[in-house]
Structure formats: C-alpha cells, structure tokens
Design a protein around this motif. Structure first.
Motif, PDB file in Angstrom:
ATOM      1  N   LEU A 191       8.378   3.415   5.056  1.00  0.00           N
ATOM      2  CA  LEU A 191       8.885   3.697   3.721  1.00  0.00           C
ATOM      3  C   LEU A 191       9.890   4.826   3.834  1.00  0.00           C
ATOM      4  N   LEU A 192      11.128   4.530   3.510  1.00  0.00           N
ATOM      5  CA  LEU A 192      12.182   5.540   3.564  1.00  0.00           C
ATOM      6  C   LEU A 192      12.050   6.500   2.399  1.00  0.00           C
ATOM      7  N   HIS A 193      12.325   7.767   2.650  1.00  0.00           N
ATOM      8  CA  HIS A 193      12.359   8.754   1.577  1.00  0.00           C
ATOM      9  C   HIS A 193      13.614   8.533   0.761  1.00  0.00           C
ATOM     10  N   ASP A 194      13.524   8.781  -0.516  1.00  0.00           N
ATOM     11  CA  ASP A 194      14.691   8.712  -1.367  1.00  0.00           C
ATOM     12  C   ASP A 194      15.671   9.784  -0.907  1.00  0.00           C
ATOM     13  N   ARG A 195      16.930   9.448  -0.845  1.00  0.00           N
ATOM     14  CA  ARG A 195      17.932  10.403  -0.364  1.00  0.00           C
ATOM     15  C   ARG A 195      18.011  11.648  -1.238  1.00  0.00           C
ATOM     16  N   ASN A 196      17.598  11.545  -2.484  1.00  0.00           N
ATOM     17  CA  ASN A 196      17.646  12.695  -3.394  1.00  0.00           C
ATOM     18  C   ASN A 196      16.407  13.573  -3.291  1.00  0.00           C
ATOM     19  N   ASP A 197      15.363  13.048  -2.634  1.00  0.00           N
ATOM     20  CA  ASP A 197      14.130  13.826  -2.482  1.00  0.00           C
ATOM     21  C   ASP A 197      14.307  14.838  -1.350  1.00  0.00           C
ATOM     22  N   PRO A 198      13.706  16.014  -1.486  1.00  0.00           N
ATOM     23  CA  PRO A 198      13.749  16.973  -0.364  1.00  0.00           C
ATOM     24  C   PRO A 198      12.919  16.424   0.790  1.00  0.00           C
ATOM     25  N   PRO A 199      13.254  16.824   2.016  1.00  0.00           N
ATOM     26  CA  PRO A 199      12.457  16.361   3.164  1.00  0.00           C
ATOM     27  C   PRO A 199      11.028  16.876   3.061  1.00  0.00           C
ATOM     28  N   ALA A 244       0.834  -1.205   0.000  1.00  0.00           N
ATOM     29  CA  ALA A 244       0.000   0.000   0.000  1.00  0.00           C
ATOM     30  C   ALA A 244       0.870   1.257   0.000  1.00  0.00           C
ATOM     31  N   LEU A 245       1.919   1.267   0.802  1.00  0.00           N
ATOM     32  CA  LEU A 245       2.813   2.421   0.845  1.00  0.00           C
ATOM     33  C   LEU A 245       3.498   2.648  -0.504  1.00  0.00           C
ATOM     34  N   LEU A 246       3.830   1.560  -1.178  1.00  0.00           N
ATOM     35  CA  LEU A 246       4.506   1.663  -2.470  1.00  0.00           C
ATOM     36  C   LEU A 246       3.540   1.871  -3.629  1.00  0.00           C
ATOM     37  N   GLY A 247       2.253   1.608  -3.389  1.00  0.00           N
ATOM     38  CA  GLY A 247       1.272   1.685  -4.464  1.00  0.00           C
ATOM     39  C   GLY A 247       1.376   0.517  -5.426  1.00  0.00           C
ATOM     40  N   TRP A 248       1.829  -0.624  -4.913  1.00  0.00           N
ATOM     41  CA  TRP A 248       2.035  -1.828  -5.725  1.00  0.00           C
ATOM     42  C   TRP A 248       0.841  -2.764  -5.608  1.00  0.00           C
ATOM     43  N   THR A 249       0.537  -3.438  -6.689  1.00  0.00           N
ATOM     44  CA  THR A 249      -0.438  -4.526  -6.679  1.00  0.00           C
ATOM     45  C   THR A 249       0.273  -5.802  -6.259  1.00  0.00           C
ATOM     46  N   GLN A 250      -0.509  -6.844  -6.024  1.00  0.00           N
ATOM     47  CA  GLN A 250       0.104  -8.143  -5.736  1.00  0.00           C
ATOM     48  C   GLN A 250       0.932  -8.604  -6.924  1.00  0.00           C
ATOM     49  N   GLU A 251       0.442  -8.334  -8.120  1.00  0.00           N
ATOM     50  CA  GLU A 251       1.166  -8.745  -9.330  1.00  0.00           C
ATOM     51  C   GLU A 251       2.523  -8.064  -9.412  1.00  0.00           C
ATOM     52  N   THR A 252       2.558  -6.768  -9.083  1.00  0.00           N
ATOM     53  CA  THR A 252       3.818  -6.025  -9.117  1.00  0.00           C
ATOM     54  C   THR A 252       4.813  -6.596  -8.120  1.00  0.00           C
ATOM     55  N   LEU A 253       4.359  -6.840  -6.895  1.00  0.00           N
ATOM     56  CA  LEU A 253       5.258  -7.391  -5.882  1.00  0.00           C
ATOM     57  C   LEU A 253       5.739  -8.782  -6.271  1.00  0.00           C
ATOM     58  N   ALA A 306      14.438  -3.522  -1.080  1.00  0.00           N
ATOM     59  CA  ALA A 306      15.088  -2.874  -2.219  1.00  0.00           C
ATOM     60  C   ALA A 306      14.300  -1.652  -2.687  1.00  0.00           C
ATOM     61  N   ALA A 307      12.992  -1.653  -2.426  1.00  0.00           N
ATOM     62  CA  ALA A 307      12.131  -0.539  -2.820  1.00  0.00           C
ATOM     63  C   ALA A 307      12.056   0.544  -1.738  1.00  0.00           C
ATOM     64  N   GLY A 308      12.766   0.354  -0.623  1.00  0.00           N
ATOM     65  CA  GLY A 308      12.799   1.371   0.427  1.00  0.00           C
ATOM     66  C   GLY A 308      11.961   1.084   1.646  1.00  0.00           C
ATOM     67  N   ILE A 309      11.445  -0.124   1.754  1.00  0.00           N
ATOM     68  CA  ILE A 309      10.633  -0.504   2.912  1.00  0.00           C
ATOM     69  C   ILE A 309      11.527  -1.041   4.025  1.00  0.00           C
ATOM     70  N   VAL A 310      11.233  -0.621   5.245  1.00  0.00           N
ATOM     71  CA  VAL A 310      11.881  -1.173   6.430  1.00  0.00           C
ATOM     72  C   VAL A 310      10.808  -1.905   7.216  1.00  0.00           C
ATOM     73  N   LEU A 311      11.055  -3.164   7.526  1.00  0.00           N
ATOM     74  CA  LEU A 311      10.116  -3.952   8.326  1.00  0.00           C
ATOM     75  C   LEU A 311      10.446  -3.738   9.796  1.00  0.00           C
ATOM     76  N   LEU A 312       9.436  -3.379  10.571  1.00  0.00           N
ATOM     77  CA  LEU A 312       9.618  -3.097  11.987  1.00  0.00           C
ATOM     78  C   LEU A 312       8.978  -4.202  12.812  1.00  0.00           C
ATOM     79  N   SER A 313       9.664  -4.600  13.881  1.00  0.00           N
ATOM     80  CA  SER A 313       9.118  -5.612  14.772  1.00  0.00           C
ATOM     81  C   SER A 313       9.642  -5.361  16.181  1.00  0.00           C
TER      82      SER A 313
END
Length: 84
Positions: free
Chosen positions: A73-81, A12-21, A57-64
C-alpha cells in the motif's frame, strides 16, 4: 494476474469489505467472492482486471516474484512519511 490471497490482503490493507471492493471494481459481489475463493473457482479475466484496476487506483501495488506474491500500500504523496 491478481490472486485470491492478494485480493484479500489488499482489502485488509485498505480496510475494505468485499462489498466495498465489488462496488469500486464495478463487478458483482458473487464474482469477487469467486475470485477470492481458495477453491480455484473459474473467474473471468475481465473480473480479475477490474479488481486489479480498482485496487491499484486505491494505492495498492501487486507484487510477484519467483519467491512469491504480495501487496504493497503506497502512502499518499501528501501524507508525511511514517515515523520510525
């Protein structure tokens, strides 16, 4: 270990379908649907690992923690805050 809820939340955070993942993880759609099922279906650990690696690889960090699980979801380092 990635849970069904974490996988769905990360998509959901990535906007991916099951097919994409499934494509990104190089696993079958059926295997991914089993992983994301709430029916406690058996899933190979290798499938969980492929899905986890694709999401990371897409920027997700799993928390437990002892209080629960989540995803970030980590921001891209090149994106402004983000603006507050």
């Amino acid at each position: 270990m990635i849970t069904a809820r974490q996988s769905r939340a990360a998509r959901a955070l990535l906007g991916w379908t099951q097919e994409t993942l499934a494509d990104q993880a190089r696993t079958s759609l059926t295997a991914l649907k089993r992983l994301e099922s709430e029916n406690d279906l058996e899933v190979y650990e290798s499938t969980r690992d492929l899905v986890r690696r694709a999401l990371e690889a897409a920027g997700i960090v799993l928390l437990s923690t002892d209080k629960g699980q989540g995803v970030l979801l980590l921001h891209d380092r090149n994106d402004p805050p983000p603006k507050r």
